[in-house]
Scaffold this active site. Structure first.
Site, PDB file in Angstrom:
ATOM      1  N   ASP A 175       0.821  -1.226   0.000  1.00 47.01           N
ATOM      2  CA  ASP A 175       0.000   0.000   0.000  1.00 47.01           C
ATOM      3  C   ASP A 175       0.854   1.274   0.000  1.00 47.01           C
ATOM      4  OD1 ASP A 175      -2.433  -1.565   0.346  1.00 47.01           O
ATOM      5  OD2 ASP A 175      -1.807  -1.824   2.426  1.00 47.01           O
ATOM      6  N   GLY A 203      -3.787  -4.598  -4.591  1.00 48.58           N
ATOM      7  CA  GLY A 203      -4.567  -3.555  -5.252  1.00 48.58           C
ATOM      8  C   GLY A 203      -3.718  -2.327  -5.502  1.00 48.58           C
ATOM      9  N   LYS A 228       2.660   2.153  -5.070  1.00 45.76           N
ATOM     10  CA  LYS A 228       3.417   1.642  -6.219  1.00 45.76           C
ATOM     11  C   LYS A 228       2.684   1.881  -7.528  1.00 45.76           C
ATOM     12  CE  LYS A 228       3.569  -2.472  -4.431  1.00 45.76           C
ATOM     13  NZ  LYS A 228       2.965  -2.161  -3.125  1.00 45.76           N
ATOM     14  N   GLN A 234       2.294  -6.156  -3.018  1.00 43.93           N
ATOM     15  CA  GLN A 234       2.550  -6.141  -1.574  1.00 43.93           C
ATOM     16  C   GLN A 234       3.834  -5.362  -1.271  1.00 43.93           C
ATOM     17  OE1 GLN A 234       1.854  -9.616  -2.851  1.00 43.93           O
ATOM     18  NE2 GLN A 234      -0.297  -9.228  -2.506  1.00 43.93           N
TER      19      GLN A 234
END
Length: 407
Positions: free
Chosen positions: A14, A41, A17, A222
């Protein structure tokens, strides 16, 4: 001479990226995703339109960029189908520019069932999307792979073997319902068009681009502290999120990567269970969550928030051979009178903090380093000095143009 770049997160994911990959993609030929699944995500904001990508590489919104999903990714055909169709509805075309490795392990409905029922007992804090069980079957050499969709007999044999194994686990260990093999086969065959249109020998494709001197960007999911080997085990993901995962996840050697950009927030967040030494439980933590809109892009789960841990960040820089650091969400700190960073741990592994005066002025949208408040510059320069790595990008907002590039 082309430059091949790796972009990866240095915290628990988070870090932003997606925005950075999108911003860097305008000048490259292809973006390759090398690990993880649709538990990740990546949020991209372009022209006030927010898009969340789970499997597609974050360069997908640039129409001339080739998109690659490498063999290190575990693939939910249902999730990929939904994502591609959603992007196509927005006018994004993948004709002749999506390449999916035949060696990607597939996530079956039974993987998801095992993941959900098992996490109730083990409380690892997974997303319940079948990622861990799919990686387990890959390592155990019993996975159904994307290329198997091209041969119905092989597909049926492998699905039968795997689902029978899963049914034994579900029934004998957890007293859960079985899966019908024919129904699983029917579900997979429904998405055979993905194989027909996008199946690829990714290593050969990348090799051909390298011979043409095409620039390639590799994208991780991640963050480094969730790496299966180097993260906060057992509260980690099921793949190698660190730089070494590029070679195993796409089939390119380490020397192929010219530049490694590590992404870190100007503070720290974590989703799910596991240790977080600098976590805040006070008003500062609430302010970070509120100002940073800290909710998971995939799960919607609230993120735990805390001050930046420079000890962990310095280790991640070394672990990944980071050449350039990108600091994101600097603007979230605009309203803090005082900002702490962890610079050491005591004998009880409690963080020792150094405090900095806040700048109490708006940095959102600033695109030149010299325009930043002096206290913000000092904060950035201290981080750079402590981790012994140059900060070349500072993000001051979610949009492409809200970015400072430091030469």
């Amino acid at each position: 001479m082309s430059i091949n770049t790796l972009v990866l997160g240095l915290q628990w994911g988070d870090e932003g990226k997606g925005k950075i990959v999108d911003a860097l993609s305008k000048d490259i030929h292809a973006v390759c995703r090398f690990q993880g699944g649709h538990n990740a995500g990546h949020t991209i904001k372009v022209n006030n339109q927010q898009t969340v990508l789970h499997l597609c590489p974050s360069g997908a919104l640039h129409p001339n960029v080739q998109c690659v999903i490498g063999n290190g990714v575990v693939l939910s055909l249902e999730a990929l189908d939904k994502e591609l169709k959603g992007l196509e509805d927005l006018g994004v075309s993948f004709k002749n520019r999506m390449h999916i490795s035949n060696a990607c392990s597939l996530i079956l409905p039974s993987h998801i069932a095992i993941d959900k029922v098992r996490d109730k007992e083990e409380s690892i804090g997974t997303t319940g999307r079948g990622i861990g069980p799919a990686y387990e079957d890959k390592v155990a050499r019993r996975a159904v792979r994307f290329g198997d969709l091209g041969n119905i007999d092989i597909l049926k044999d492998k699905v039968t073997t795997l689902v029978n194994y899963h049914n034994k686990i579900l029934t004998n260990l957890y007293g859960a319902e079985n899966f019908a093999i024919d129904e699983v086969l029917e579900t997979l065959n429904k998405y055979k068009y993905l194989y027909d249109n996008y199946s690829s020998d990714v290593q050969d494709v990348i090799y051909a681009w390298s011979k043409e001197d095409k620039s390639i960007l590799f994208e991780g999911a991640q963050g480094s502290l969730l790496d299966i080997d180097h993260g906060t085990y057992p509260y980690v993901t099921s793949s190698n999120t660190t730089a070494g995962g590029v070679s195993t996840g796409t089939g390119v050697g380490p020397k192929f990567i010219d530049k490694i950009v590590g992404i870190s927030k100007a503070y720290a967040t974590r989703v799910g269970e596991g240790p977080f030494l600098t976590e805040l439980f006070d008003e500062n933590g609430s302010m970070l969550a509120d100002r940073g809109h800290e909710f998971g892009a995939t799960t919607g789960r609230p993120r735990r928030c805390g001050w930046l841990d420079l000890v962990a960040l310095k280790k991640a820089v070394f672990l990944n051979s980071v050449t350039d650091l990108c600091l994101t969400k600097l603007d979230v700190l605009d309203a803090f009178k005082s900002i702490d960073v962890c610079t050491a741990y005591d004998e009880d592994d409690l963080p020792i903090f150094k405090s900095f005066p806040g700048w109490m002025s708006e940095t959102e949208g600033i695109s030149e380093f010299d325009q930043l408040p002096e206290n913000a510059k000092s904060y950035i320069k201290f981080i750079e000095s402590f981790i012994e790595c140059s900060i070349s990008i500072v993000s001051t907002g979610p949009s492409r143009e809200q970015t400072i590039y430091i030469s």
